[in-house]
Scaffold this active site. Structure first.
Site, PDB file in Angstrom:
ATOM      1  N   SER A 166       0.925  -1.100   0.095  1.00 50.44           N
ATOM      2  CA  SER A 166       0.041   0.061  -0.070  1.00 50.44           C
ATOM      3  C   SER A 166       0.724   1.446   0.012  1.00 50.44           C
ATOM      4  O   SER A 166       1.974   1.211   0.473  1.00 50.44           O
ATOM      5  CB  SER A 166      -0.909  -0.242   1.247  1.00 50.44           C
ATOM      6  OG  SER A 166      -1.395   1.373   1.530  1.00 50.44           O
ATOM      7  N   TYR A 180      -1.558  -0.761  10.091  1.00 51.86           N
ATOM      8  CA  TYR A 180      -1.611  -0.945   8.825  1.00 51.86           C
ATOM      9  C   TYR A 180      -0.674  -0.573   7.893  1.00 51.86           C
ATOM     10  O   TYR A 180       0.166  -1.523   7.213  1.00 51.86           O
ATOM     11  CB  TYR A 180      -2.833  -0.321   8.255  1.00 51.86           C
ATOM     12  CG  TYR A 180      -3.291  -0.557   6.736  1.00 51.86           C
ATOM     13  CD1 TYR A 180      -3.777  -1.613   6.313  1.00 51.86           C
ATOM     14  CD2 TYR A 180      -3.029   0.415   5.596  1.00 51.86           C
ATOM     15  CE1 TYR A 180      -4.157  -1.966   5.032  1.00 51.86           C
ATOM     16  CE2 TYR A 180      -3.207   0.311   4.243  1.00 51.86           C
ATOM     17  CZ  TYR A 180      -3.804  -0.932   4.217  1.00 51.86           C
ATOM     18  OH  TYR A 180      -4.032  -1.273   2.581  1.00 51.86           O
TER      19      TYR A 180
HETATM   20  N1  LIG Z   1      -8.615  -0.356  -1.509  1.00 50.46           N
HETATM   21  C1  LIG Z   1      -7.660   0.695  -1.184  1.00 50.46           C
HETATM   22  O1  LIG Z   1      -7.608   1.732  -1.228  1.00 50.46           O
HETATM   23  C2  LIG Z   1      -6.273  -0.248  -0.999  1.00 50.46           C
HETATM   24  C3  LIG Z   1      -5.155   0.402  -1.114  1.00 50.46           C
HETATM   25  C4  LIG Z   1      -3.877  -0.202  -1.103  1.00 50.46           C
HETATM   26  C5  LIG Z   1      -3.960  -1.378  -0.957  1.00 50.46           C
HETATM   27  N2  LIG Z   1      -5.141  -2.270  -0.614  1.00 50.46           N
HETATM   28  C6  LIG Z   1      -4.694  -3.565  -0.212  1.00 50.46           C
HETATM   29  O2  LIG Z   1      -5.501  -4.506  -1.119  1.00 50.46           O
HETATM   30  C7  LIG Z   1      -6.080  -5.592  -0.453  1.00 50.46           C
HETATM   31  C8  LIG Z   1      -7.724  -5.610  -0.969  1.00 50.46           C
HETATM   32  O3  LIG Z   1      -8.217  -4.697  -0.333  1.00 50.46           O
HETATM   33  P1  LIG Z   1      -9.708  -4.177  -0.682  1.00 50.46           P
HETATM   34  O4  LIG Z   1      -9.685  -2.639  -0.702  1.00 50.46           O
HETATM   35  O5  LIG Z   1     -10.000  -5.031  -2.012  1.00 50.46           O
HETATM   36  O6  LIG Z   1     -10.362  -4.945   0.369  1.00 50.46           O
HETATM   37  P2  LIG Z   1     -11.982  -5.554   0.564  1.00 50.46           P
HETATM   38  O7  LIG Z   1     -12.282  -5.624   2.075  1.00 50.46           O
HETATM   39  O8  LIG Z   1     -12.797  -5.069  -0.504  1.00 50.46           O
HETATM   40  O9  LIG Z   1     -11.552  -7.264   0.155  1.00 50.46           O
HETATM   41  C9  LIG Z   1     -10.638  -7.789   0.984  1.00 50.46           C
HETATM   42  C10 LIG Z   1     -11.206  -9.420   0.952  1.00 50.46           C
HETATM   43  O10 LIG Z   1     -10.297 -10.149   1.878  1.00 50.46           O
HETATM   44  C11 LIG Z   1     -10.911 -10.923   2.466  1.00 50.46           C
HETATM   45  N3  LIG Z   1     -10.206 -11.372   3.695  1.00 50.46           N
HETATM   46  C12 LIG Z   1     -10.115 -10.731   4.956  1.00 50.46           C
HETATM   47  N4  LIG Z   1      -9.568 -11.294   5.731  1.00 50.46           N
HETATM   48  C13 LIG Z   1      -9.273 -12.496   5.428  1.00 50.46           C
HETATM   49  C14 LIG Z   1      -8.331 -13.471   5.718  1.00 50.46           C
HETATM   50  N5  LIG Z   1      -7.797 -13.654   7.137  1.00 50.46           N
HETATM   51  N6  LIG Z   1      -8.152 -14.479   4.942  1.00 50.46           N
HETATM   52  C15 LIG Z   1      -8.574 -14.545   3.722  1.00 50.46           C
HETATM   53  N7  LIG Z   1      -9.320 -13.634   3.101  1.00 50.46           N
HETATM   54  C16 LIG Z   1      -9.448 -12.657   4.099  1.00 50.46           C
HETATM   55  C17 LIG Z   1     -12.451 -10.180   2.667  1.00 50.46           C
HETATM   56  O11 LIG Z   1     -13.470 -11.235   3.194  1.00 50.46           O
HETATM   57  C18 LIG Z   1     -12.545  -9.525   1.457  1.00 50.46           C
HETATM   58  O12 LIG Z   1     -13.348 -10.290   0.559  1.00 50.46           O
HETATM   59  C19 LIG Z   1      -5.812  -5.362   1.007  1.00 50.46           C
HETATM   60  O13 LIG Z   1      -4.452  -6.144   1.153  1.00 50.46           O
HETATM   61  C20 LIG Z   1      -5.512  -4.038   1.224  1.00 50.46           C
HETATM   62  O14 LIG Z   1      -4.591  -3.598   2.133  1.00 50.46           O
HETATM   63  C21 LIG Z   1      -6.182  -1.720  -0.860  1.00 50.46           C
END
Ligand SMILES: NC(=O)c1ccc[n+]([C@@H]2O[C@H](COP(=O)([O-])OP(=O)(O)OC[C@H]3O[C@@H](n4cnc5c(N)ncnc54)[C@H](O)[C@@H]3O)[C@@H](O)[C@H]2O)c1
Length: 277
Positions: A166, A180
């Site tokens: 991130s 985080y």
């Molecule tokens: N959305 C953003 O702005 C953003 C930015 C940078 C990085 N990220 C990273 O991208 C990744 C996805 O984020 P997102 O925004 O799509 O989130 P999201 O919540 O939409 O999707 C994440 C998924 O991970 C699953 N999950 C949670 N805990 C889990 C576990 N212990 N084992 C298996 N699955 C699990 C959840 O059920 C969910 O379906 C994360 O690592 C997040 O930190 C997101």
């Protein structure tokens, strides 16, 4: 097709970036293993892949459990025989409880005076559980899945691993989310160390460090006014879309990126180049 008959696992593929990534990988011909901790989300993603004519296998496992991860890999190998691509994506952006409480006052001060003197007090009042759960999910989850994947990939001399970092672990401070940020910074350092370790065996390890992307997880975990400030600080003036990240996942998962080793790509709408107007 760039990934014809490659076997790919994406963790946390039931929503957001994981779901978009798995659809993009499947469109390039990969057979995909869909991991999540929610069966209904797994089923939704599997159906979306199948509707487009792809092959998907759902596997429920909590990536923060070494035992569950081991079991997941056994199921995938039983189903597909091997693994070529691992996307360590499971997780979500998290504001600390104290930041949530204090943010309305911080936002008010920022908007009226243009500066912030208040502390979110996120670190001072962080509980052990808050800290531990973020590290377990992101950092341990990435380690456990990578360890299992390397048992397959190093021996066969081929693999592509994409870690979801991130901007909070790279070039933005993300005050209010120290747990985080620490987990994501750890993932980026882990990426570089493992990348050098295994490149001689034909295994590529790289990372993405996205800025703020409009996903169900982000909308649920942050506050609307946080996103207002993010957009104000982003020269592009908007959040990213999951598809804009998924296209880079496909790139790092394909042989088009074969000069990328331990690299960190950060799609962020220019958020970190701006000093404001
Ligand atoms: N959305 C953003 O702005 C953003 C930015 C940078 C990085 N990220 C990273 O991208 C990744 C996805 O984020 P997102 O925004 O799509 O989130 P999201 O919540 O939409 O999707 C994440 C998924 O991970 C699953 N999950 C949670 N805990 C889990 C576990 N212990 N084992 C298996 N699955 C699990 C959840 O059920 C969910 O379906 C994360 O690592 C997040 O930190 C997101």
């Amino acid at each position: 097709m760039k990934l014809k008959d490659k076997i790919a696992l994406v963790t946390g593929a039931g929503s957001g970036l994981g779901q978009a990534s798995i659809l993009a990988l499947a469109r390039e011909g990969a057979k995909v293993a869909v991991n999540d901790i929610h069966d209904n989300r797994i089923q939704e993603t599997v159906s979306l892949v199948e509707k487009e004519g792809g092959e998907a296998f759902g596997v429920n496992a909590d990536v923060s459990s070494a035992k569950a991860v081991k079991g997941m890999f056994e199921k995938i190998v039983k189903k597909f025989g091997t693994l070529d691509i691992l996307v360590n994506n499971a997780g979500f952006m998290n504001l600390s409880a104290k930041m949530r409480e204090n943010f309305p006052k911080i936002f008010q001060e920022a908007m009226t005076t243009g500066t912030v003197t208040m502390s979110p007090q996120a670190t001072r009042f962080m509980t052990d559980d808050e800290w531990q759960s973020m590290i377990d999910l992101h950092l341990y989850g990435t380690f456990y899945c990578t360890r299992e994947a390397l048992n397959i990939m190093e021996d066969k001399g081929y693999g592509k691993i994409v870690n979801m970092g991130s901007i909070c672990g790279l070039s933005a401070s993300c005050a209010g989310s120290p747990h985080y940020s620490a987990a994501k910074g750890g993932i980026l350092a882990f990426t570089k160390s493992v990348a050098q370790e295994v490149i001689g065996r034909g295994v590529y390890v790289n990372a993405l460090a996205p800025g703020f992307v409009e996903t169900p997880g982000l909308i649920e975990q942050t506050l609307p006014d946080v996103l207002t400030l993010v957009k104000m600080r982003t020269p592009l003036g908007r959040l990213g879309t999951p598809e804009e990240i998924a296209t880079l996942v496909v790139y790092l998962a394909s042989d088009e990126s074969n000069f990328m080793v331990g690299a960190v790509l950060s799609p962020n709408g220019g958020m970190v180049i701006s000093i404001g107007y």
